[in-house]
Design a protein around this motif. Structure first.
Motif, short mmCIF file in Angstrom:
data_model
loop_
_atom_site.label_atom_id
_atom_site.label_comp_id
_atom_site.label_asym_id
_atom_site.label_seq_id
_atom_site.Cartn_x
_atom_site.Cartn_y
_atom_site.Cartn_z
N LYS A 239 31.58 52.29 45.63
CA LYS A 239 32.04 51.15 44.83
C LYS A 239 31.07 50.92 43.67
CE LYS A 239 34.42 48.54 48.36
NZ LYS A 239 34.25 47.48 49.33
N ASN A 260 37.35 36.78 33.89
CA ASN A 260 37.04 38.13 34.40
C ASN A 260 38.20 38.73 35.18
OD1 ASN A 260 34.13 39.41 34.39
ND2 ASN A 260 33.91 37.18 34.18
N LEU A 261 38.80 37.92 36.06
CA LEU A 261 39.90 38.43 36.89
C LEU A 261 41.11 38.77 36.04
CD1 LEU A 261 39.63 36.08 40.01
CD2 LEU A 261 38.92 38.45 39.84
N LYS A 262 41.36 37.93 34.98
CA LYS A 262 42.50 38.21 34.09
C LYS A 262 42.25 39.50 33.31
CE LYS A 262 44.85 33.85 33.42
NZ LYS A 262 44.89 32.61 32.66
N ALA A 263 40.98 39.67 32.87
CA ALA A 263 40.63 40.88 32.09
C ALA A 263 40.84 42.14 32.92
CB ALA A 263 39.18 40.78 31.63
N LYS A 264 40.64 42.02 34.22
CA LYS A 264 40.82 43.20 35.11
C LYS A 264 42.24 43.27 35.65
CE LYS A 264 36.03 43.31 36.77
NZ LYS A 264 35.52 44.40 35.96
N HIS A 265 43.10 42.39 35.19
CA HIS A 265 44.52 42.34 35.61
C HIS A 265 44.66 42.11 37.11
CE1 HIS A 265 45.54 43.58 31.59
NE2 HIS A 265 44.72 44.62 31.72
N VAL A 266 43.68 41.41 37.70
CA VAL A 266 43.78 41.09 39.14
C VAL A 266 44.76 39.93 39.29
CG1 VAL A 266 42.51 40.31 41.20
CG2 VAL A 266 41.45 41.90 39.58
#
Ligand SMILES: Cc1cc2nc3c(=O)[nH]c(=O)nc-3n(C[C@H](O)[C@H](O)[C@H](O)COP(=O)(O)OP(=O)(O)OC[C@H]3O[C@@H](n4cnc5c(N)ncnc54)[C@H](O)[C@@H]3O)c2cc1C
Length: 267
Positions: A239, A260-266
């Motif tokens: 990882k 951050n989560l939106k940028a990683k499309h999570v």
């Protein structure tokens, strides 16, 4: 009559010491010490506790493995077992769990009398937790897996066990002869004693091959008789490094996390 216990024990590589070859992606086995499988040490300890309470109890440890598995049997005898039987033969090599349990069940049939068979829940290298239950099925005896507590009744014919489940426990009363598989919560295995070590090294350890076991080398044991096929083995990709977010307030921290989560499309 003496209570007879058979403990199934496997010699395994010490997984704490195992490293992966970064190029070949295979286990580096050279120089890795071999140890008594952890759950099997718990199985043996519980058998030894019965022997402490009823000294005429007889404990036989059975292992299938290469000739060096004899060292593990010596360790088991030094802990207090009465005898060890090594199942070792080129014809047994390459056995999967089905073929392994065929060989061990044949050894138990040859040993004849037993009240209890104790195995570990799982071996730390193969990790399937199949061998104990398979042996019980082949011998046609009842079994309880994941044994966390054990109590032998005074009639020596009934055992009450606490079986661990994912979200609790169940109490089961079982009649002997039966198969139990041990987990680490069951007890703390003892160390070898000095006297035990002296008598263990002098002990003769019989080695049985396919012929002594009376198994069919084409249909019951060995690689060709094993129905399992391993198509590929691989190590999971490492990882990436984690990120620690910092902020002055909880709200700011939550906003940063959201970005951050939106940028990683999570989300
Ligand atoms: C195609 C194939 C070929 C294989 N070839 C080999 C090989 O050549 N050499 C090799 O070492 N492994 C080989 N293996 C692995 C081998 O099948 C398993 O390690 C073995 O059957 C035990 O399964 P496990 O480790 O998952 O044990 P588990 O089912 O997790 O073990 C549960 C319990 O059963 C008992 N037990 C398990 N194995 C033994 C044993 N050998 N002796 C005594 N008690 C035991 C122990 O009490 C243990 O705690 C092979 C596997 C496959 C699929």
């Amino acid at each position: 009559m003496a209570f007879k216990i058979i403990v199934c024990a496997k010699q395994v590589p010490d997984t704490n010491e195992i490293k992966i070859d970064p190029v070949k992606k295979t286990l580096i086995r050279e120089g890795v010490p071999s140890i008594l499988n952890h759950d099997d040490a718990n199985a043996l300890e519980e058998a030894l506790k019965i022997k402490d309470a009823y000294p005429d109890t007889h404990i036989t440890v059975v292992t299938m493995g290469p000739p060096q598995a004899r060292d593990m049997l010596i360790e088991c005898i030094a802990m207090g077992a009465d005898e060890g039987i090594l199942l070792s033969d080129r014809a047994l090599g390459g056995s999967d769990t089905w073929a392994t349990s065929n060989a061990i069940a044949a050894a138990i049939v040859k040993l004849k009398d037993y009240d209890l068979i104790f195995a570990g829940r799982q071996a730390i290298d193969g990790d399937t937790a199949q061998v104990g239950p398979q042996i019980a099925e082949k011998l046609g005896i009842p079994q309880v897996t994941y044994v966390a507590e054990f109590e032998l009744e005074k009639d020596m014919k009934h055992i009450t066990v606490k079986r661990a489940l994912e979200d609790g426990y169940e109490l089961i009363k079982i009649e002997t002869p039966c198969m139990l598989t041990a987990i680490k919560e069951l007890n703390t295995p003892r160390y070898m004693s000095i006297g035990g070590i002296f008598s263990a090294v002098r002990k003769e350890i019989p080695a049985w091959g396919a012929k002594e076991l009376g198994v069919d080398v084409d249909k019951e044991v060995g690689l060709d008789a094993s129905p399992t096929n391993v198509f590929r083995s691989f190590t999971p990709a490492p990882k990436g490094k984690g990120v620690i977010l910092e902020a002055d307030t909880d709200k700011e921290l939550a906003d940063k996390l959201l970005i951050n989560l939106k940028a990683k499309h999570v989300i």
